[in-house]
Scaffold this motif. Structure first.
Motif, PDB file in Angstrom:
ATOM      1  N   ASP A  42     -27.896  -1.931 -28.657  1.00  0.00           N
ATOM      2  CA  ASP A  42     -27.870  -0.677 -27.890  1.00  0.00           C
ATOM      3  C   ASP A  42     -27.221  -0.798 -26.511  1.00  0.00           C
ATOM      4  O   ASP A  42     -26.768   0.185 -25.950  1.00  0.00           O
ATOM      5  CB  ASP A  42     -29.302  -0.128 -27.712  1.00  0.00           C
ATOM      6  N   HIS A  43     -27.150  -2.022 -25.982  1.00  0.00           N
ATOM      7  CA  HIS A  43     -26.698  -2.139 -24.590  1.00  0.00           C
ATOM      8  C   HIS A  43     -25.196  -1.910 -24.428  1.00  0.00           C
ATOM      9  O   HIS A  43     -24.780  -1.173 -23.543  1.00  0.00           O
ATOM     10  CB  HIS A  43     -27.102  -3.494 -24.010  1.00  0.00           C
ATOM     11  N   PHE A  44     -24.406  -2.565 -25.276  1.00  0.00           N
ATOM     12  CA  PHE A  44     -22.944  -2.433 -25.154  1.00  0.00           C
ATOM     13  C   PHE A  44     -22.333  -1.881 -26.452  1.00  0.00           C
ATOM     14  O   PHE A  44     -21.209  -2.207 -26.797  1.00  0.00           O
ATOM     15  CB  PHE A  44     -22.304  -3.793 -24.859  1.00  0.00           C
TER      16      PHE A  44
ATOM     17  N   GLY B   8     -30.387   9.998 -18.743  1.00  0.00           N
ATOM     18  CA  GLY B   8     -30.472   9.231 -19.985  1.00  0.00           C
ATOM     19  C   GLY B   8     -31.387   8.043 -19.819  1.00  0.00           C
ATOM     20  O   GLY B   8     -32.257   8.048 -18.943  1.00  0.00           O
ATOM     21  N   SER B   9     -31.237   7.037 -20.675  1.00  0.00           N
ATOM     22  CA  SER B   9     -31.955   5.754 -20.667  1.00  0.00           C
ATOM     23  C   SER B   9     -33.282   5.798 -21.401  1.00  0.00           C
ATOM     24  O   SER B   9     -33.764   6.862 -21.786  1.00  0.00           O
ATOM     25  CB  SER B   9     -32.195   5.220 -19.248  1.00  0.00           C
ATOM     26  N   CYS B  10     -33.888   4.610 -21.557  1.00  0.00           N
ATOM     27  CA  CYS B  10     -35.194   4.523 -22.217  1.00  0.00           C
ATOM     28  C   CYS B  10     -36.281   5.161 -21.366  1.00  0.00           C
ATOM     29  O   CYS B  10     -37.372   5.429 -21.853  1.00  0.00           O
ATOM     30  CB  CYS B  10     -35.537   3.064 -22.515  1.00  0.00           C
ATOM     31  N   THR B  11     -35.994   5.417 -20.101  1.00  0.00           N
ATOM     32  CA  THR B  11     -36.973   6.060 -19.222  1.00  0.00           C
ATOM     33  C   THR B  11     -36.977   7.573 -19.418  1.00  0.00           C
ATOM     34  O   THR B  11     -38.026   8.186 -19.594  1.00  0.00           O
ATOM     35  CB  THR B  11     -36.637   5.754 -17.742  1.00  0.00           C
TER      36      THR B  11
ATOM     37  N   SER C  70     -37.221  -6.341 -20.975  1.00  0.00           N
ATOM     38  CA  SER C  70     -38.342  -6.127 -20.052  1.00  0.00           C
ATOM     39  C   SER C  70     -39.040  -4.784 -20.258  1.00  0.00           C
ATOM     40  O   SER C  70     -40.224  -4.653 -19.978  1.00  0.00           O
ATOM     41  CB  SER C  70     -37.886  -6.276 -18.609  1.00  0.00           C
ATOM     42  N   HIS C  71     -38.311  -3.777 -20.740  1.00  0.00           N
ATOM     43  CA  HIS C  71     -38.950  -2.459 -20.914  1.00  0.00           C
ATOM     44  C   HIS C  71     -39.688  -2.289 -22.238  1.00  0.00           C
ATOM     45  O   HIS C  71     -40.062  -1.174 -22.606  1.00  0.00           O
ATOM     46  CB  HIS C  71     -37.924  -1.353 -20.685  1.00  0.00           C
ATOM     47  N   THR C  72     -39.942  -3.384 -22.919  1.00  0.00           N
ATOM     48  CA  THR C  72     -40.792  -3.372 -24.112  1.00  0.00           C
ATOM     49  C   THR C  72     -42.164  -2.772 -23.790  1.00  0.00           C
ATOM     50  O   THR C  72     -42.840  -2.220 -24.665  1.00  0.00           O
ATOM     51  CB  THR C  72     -40.933  -4.812 -24.658  1.00  0.00           C
TER      52      THR C  72
ATOM     53  N   THR D   6     -32.695   6.799 -14.627  1.00  0.00           N
ATOM     54  CA  THR D   6     -33.011   5.477 -15.171  1.00  0.00           C
ATOM     55  C   THR D   6     -34.146   4.825 -14.373  1.00  0.00           C
ATOM     56  O   THR D   6     -34.832   5.509 -13.614  1.00  0.00           O
ATOM     57  CB  THR D   6     -31.738   4.603 -15.164  1.00  0.00           C
ATOM     58  N   ASN D   7     -34.322   3.518 -14.535  1.00  0.00           N
ATOM     59  CA  ASN D   7     -35.522   2.896 -13.964  1.00  0.00           C
ATOM     60  C   ASN D   7     -35.288   1.863 -12.865  1.00  0.00           C
ATOM     61  O   ASN D   7     -36.229   1.399 -12.235  1.00  0.00           O
ATOM     62  CB  ASN D   7     -36.343   2.262 -15.091  1.00  0.00           C
ATOM     63  N   ARG D   8     -34.038   1.455 -12.648  1.00  0.00           N
ATOM     64  CA  ARG D   8     -33.808   0.404 -11.640  1.00  0.00           C
ATOM     65  C   ARG D   8     -32.678   0.780 -10.700  1.00  0.00           C
ATOM     66  O   ARG D   8     -31.649   1.288 -11.149  1.00  0.00           O
ATOM     67  CB  ARG D   8     -33.458  -0.925 -12.318  1.00  0.00           C
TER      68      ARG D   8
ATOM     69  N   THR E 284     -26.574   5.233 -25.981  1.00  0.00           N
ATOM     70  CA  THR E 284     -26.361   3.846 -25.545  1.00  0.00           C
ATOM     71  C   THR E 284     -27.016   3.659 -24.183  1.00  0.00           C
ATOM     72  O   THR E 284     -27.276   4.625 -23.482  1.00  0.00           O
ATOM     73  CB  THR E 284     -24.851   3.509 -25.443  1.00  0.00           C
ATOM     74  N   CYS E 285     -27.261   2.403 -23.827  1.00  0.00           N
ATOM     75  CA  CYS E 285     -27.775   2.106 -22.478  1.00  0.00           C
ATOM     76  C   CYS E 285     -26.709   2.424 -21.443  1.00  0.00           C
ATOM     77  O   CYS E 285     -27.011   2.855 -20.333  1.00  0.00           O
ATOM     78  CB  CYS E 285     -28.151   0.646 -22.362  1.00  0.00           C
ATOM     79  N   GLY E 286     -25.451   2.140 -21.804  1.00  0.00           N
ATOM     80  CA  GLY E 286     -24.312   2.499 -20.961  1.00  0.00           C
ATOM     81  C   GLY E 286     -24.436   2.113 -19.497  1.00  0.00           C
ATOM     82  O   GLY E 286     -24.547   0.935 -19.156  1.00  0.00           O
ATOM     83  N   PRO E 287     -24.407   3.121 -18.617  1.00  0.00           N
ATOM     84  CA  PRO E 287     -24.358   2.823 -17.187  1.00  0.00           C
ATOM     85  C   PRO E 287     -25.689   2.359 -16.602  1.00  0.00           C
ATOM     86  O   PRO E 287     -25.721   1.834 -15.497  1.00  0.00           O
ATOM     87  CB  PRO E 287     -23.946   4.161 -16.568  1.00  0.00           C
ATOM     88  N   CYS E 288     -26.796   2.537 -17.343  1.00  0.00           N
ATOM     89  CA  CYS E 288     -28.119   2.212 -16.809  1.00  0.00           C
ATOM     90  C   CYS E 288     -28.146   0.807 -16.225  1.00  0.00           C
ATOM     91  O   CYS E 288     -28.703   0.566 -15.159  1.00  0.00           O
ATOM     92  CB  CYS E 288     -29.182   2.347 -17.894  1.00  0.00           C
ATOM     93  N   LEU E 289     -27.537  -0.133 -16.939  1.00  0.00           N
ATOM     94  CA  LEU E 289     -27.530  -1.525 -16.468  1.00  0.00           C
ATOM     95  C   LEU E 289     -26.144  -1.917 -15.982  1.00  0.00           C
ATOM     96  O   LEU E 289     -25.830  -3.104 -15.872  1.00  0.00           O
ATOM     97  CB  LEU E 289     -27.989  -2.478 -17.580  1.00  0.00           C
TER      98      LEU E 289
END
Ligand code: SF4
Lengths: 165, 424
Positions: free
Chosen positions: B67-69, B302-305, B126-128, B385-387, B363-368
């Protein structure tokens, strides 16, 4: 074991994005991680660090992502030990799992460029530049077993050999 | 009867062979689901292969989510995703999701009923901790941990102490789970719950939905926590009952269970929050944040958050019939394909695109700082997002401000940090 090396000092909350930015996570080989280690905290780190040197930091070192690439990058640079006032949880377990030596201690008395000597058996840190002694927090028994085995995978292999798995 | 236990202690106790456990004990816990992604699993797979046992502990208890890239951004990331795919084929991994079925892992696994109440979940991400929202014990670990778990189906864990966090009362309009958790992190700091379990409860959660719980559990790690758990209730039951393909258990904390701290908050007093660079603990009220007149170059929803359908609906409600500011980018990323389809069906994509936004694949895309919206030097983004660590979304001199999707949408319209009330 006794390590001795030059100190690279960092502040509080050095996160895993600073240790190894995500833009380099499309590749997990050691050389890629080594070149970019600490890049967003100190762009010159990987060119200045040499085998045996130490990273010393404040609180919450390694916070953020679970990426094991972070302790692996530090290990790939030849860093002998990371000492911080405290570590974020996942970084802490990752380091033991891959066999990177880390210690919790009051790091206020250690400055950038100091030369320190660490005795991993006694947990004593000797600051040779300042001529002072710092005691680190003891490591839980299970964790030192892990490090002595050479990390979690080596520990697992031993376990298989011992017929316990 | 032994001593009264927290929900976290009960779940762990049911996954170990010990007869009793206490915070601080190191135990070997059986794992119900083990998770890895396209960044963390390649290292895990390499380590797994080095053990030399050539079988996984249970092909039905492993989830691999690229999912990240993915869809892959470059050759190197394509090679990482390929390692996952080959491994999934070789061991016939049940929960492998190819691009097109894959979404952000922490939105996808609950949505598909793969993680359930009472589960013990470890994930090399980490977001498990997100799955704590369902009343399971879920925690992020590293790749070597995942390798060990793939082989043996168990992992060493330290039993955590718990902090109880109680939110009482009805939240104000526009206040969501994101605001409650940013407010909490602002109070206790990014290290405030290091090594501990956060246990959330209180009447506020009867007024909010599952998506708010996911957001809160998701950001437990931003306070250093090992996990962030909710006691399951009828809202949990309504969410899981049609998704679950196996049995699940509702655990509850005993009366008299021990907490290292109990924190009480009146949700009616909390306003939408914005966390300033470069730590999630730098949160403040939206009124204070907007008074600073901070212009933004980009807004990310977006993001898992905050990439669930509820988040997109709120953003669309604010953007409907409006245009985003000139020279401002708004990037909307639904967290899973199912959310994408719902957004399409509900007409949300039209609203976003008519406002001038980009609507991305999941996708995670720009989050990280991966791709699909990287910041140039000196640029500023507001993000759901979260960070907001230094360089998290791009150049090391760029800045990220964290907020809920309503604030991100309003800020995109005005081209500066603003609250929903400033545009409606
Ligand atoms: S959306 Fe962001 S925080 Fe969530 S799993 Fe992806 S990179 Fe990590």
């Amino acid at each position: 074991m006794v390590f001795s090396g030059k100190v690279f000092k960092f502040g509080d909350n050095i996160d895993t994005d600073a240790i190894i930015p995500a833009r380099y996570l499309n590749d997990s080989n050691d050389e890629n991680l080594r070149i970019h280690c600490m890049e967003d905290a100190d762009g010159m780190f990987s060119s200045r660090v040499s085998e045996g040197d130490c990273i010393v930091a404040g609180n919450n070192f390694g916070c953020g992502s679970s990426r094991e690439h972070a302790p692996r990058a530090i290990k790939a640079c030849g860093v002998s030990v990371v000492i911080a006032k405290s570590f974020a949880r996942i970084f802490y377990r990752n380091s033991f799992n891959i066999g990177l030596f880390i210690l919790e201690a009051d790091t206020d008395g250690i400055n950038d460029g100091d030369v320190i000597e660490i005795n991993t058996d006694t947990g004593e840190i000797k600051n040779k530049t300042e001529n002072s002694i710092i005691k680190s927090k003891p490591i839980p028994k299970f964790m030192s077993e892990l490090v002595n085995a050479g990390g979690l995978i080596a520990y697992a292999k031993k376990k298989i050999k011992g017929g316990k798995a | 009867m032994g001593r009264p236990l927290t929900i976290t202690e009960k779940i762990i106790l049911d996954h170990v062979n010990n007869r009793a456990i206490s915070p601080g004990d190191i135990v070997n816990a059986r794992v119900d689901i083990a998770l890895g992604n396209d960044i963390t699993a390649p290292i895990a797979i390499k380590e797994f292969e080095s053990i030399g046992i050539n079988k996984v502990f249970d092909r039905e208890k492993i989830a691999l989510v690229p999912d990240h890239f993915v869809p892959n951004k470059d050759i190197l990331s394509a090679k990482q995703a390929k390692i996952l795919r080959e491994f999934a084929k070789k061991y016939d991994i049940k929960y492998y999701f190819e691009c097109g079925e894959a979404g952000i892992e922490h939105a996808l696994l609950p949505e598909k009923g793969i993680v359930l109440p009472g589960d013990l979940v470890i994930g090399a991400d980490s977001h498990t901790c997100t799955y704590g929202a369902l009343g399971g014990f879920a925690t992020g670990v590293g790749s070597t941990d995942l390798a060990y778990t793939l082989a043996f189906g168990e992992l060493w864990l330290k039993v955590p102490e718990s902090i109880k966090v109680v939110f009482e009362g009805k939240p104000k309009k526009w206040v969501s789970g994101k605001d409650l958790v940013l407010y909490l992190i602002g109070k206790i700091g990014v290290e405030g719950a290091n090594y501990m379990a956060l246990e959330f409860s209180g009447s506020t959660f009867k007024h909010l939905g599952m998506s708010d719980r996911f957001t809160i559990s998701n950001m437990a790690i931003e306070a250093g926590a090992k996990s962030g758990i909710f006691e399951p209730d009828e809202i949990t039951e309504a969410y899981v009952k049609d998704r679950a393909g196996r049995n699940y258990t509702f655990y509850k904390s005993d009366d008299g269970a021990e907490y290292s701290r109990v924190l009480n908050f009146d949700s009616g007093e909390i306003n939408p929050q914005v966390a300033f660079p470069h730590l999630p603990e730098n949160s403040m009220d939206i009124s204070e944040a907007s008074a600073k007149n901070i212009t933004i170059d980009q807004s990310v929803i977006g993001s898992c958050t905050n990439g669930r359908i509820e988040d997109l609906r709120i953003a669309a409600q604010i953007l409907k019939g409006k245009k985003i500011a000139k020279y401002t980018r708004l990037i909307v990323l639904p967290a899973t394909p199912a959310i994408y389809k719902m957004a399409e069906k509900e007409g949300l994509i039209d609203i976003f695109m008519d406002a001038g936004a980009v609507f991305s694949t999941p996708t995670c895309g720009p989050c990280l700082g991966g791709y699909m919206g990287i910041l140039a030097d000196g640029e500023r983004a507001i993000s759901s997002t979260n960070r907001n660590f230094k360089g998290r979304m791009g150049d090391v001199t760029s800045e990220v401000y964290l907020a809920n999707p309503a604030v991100c949408a309003a800020s995109a319209i005005l081209g500066k940090i603003a609250g929903p009330d400033d545009v409606i």
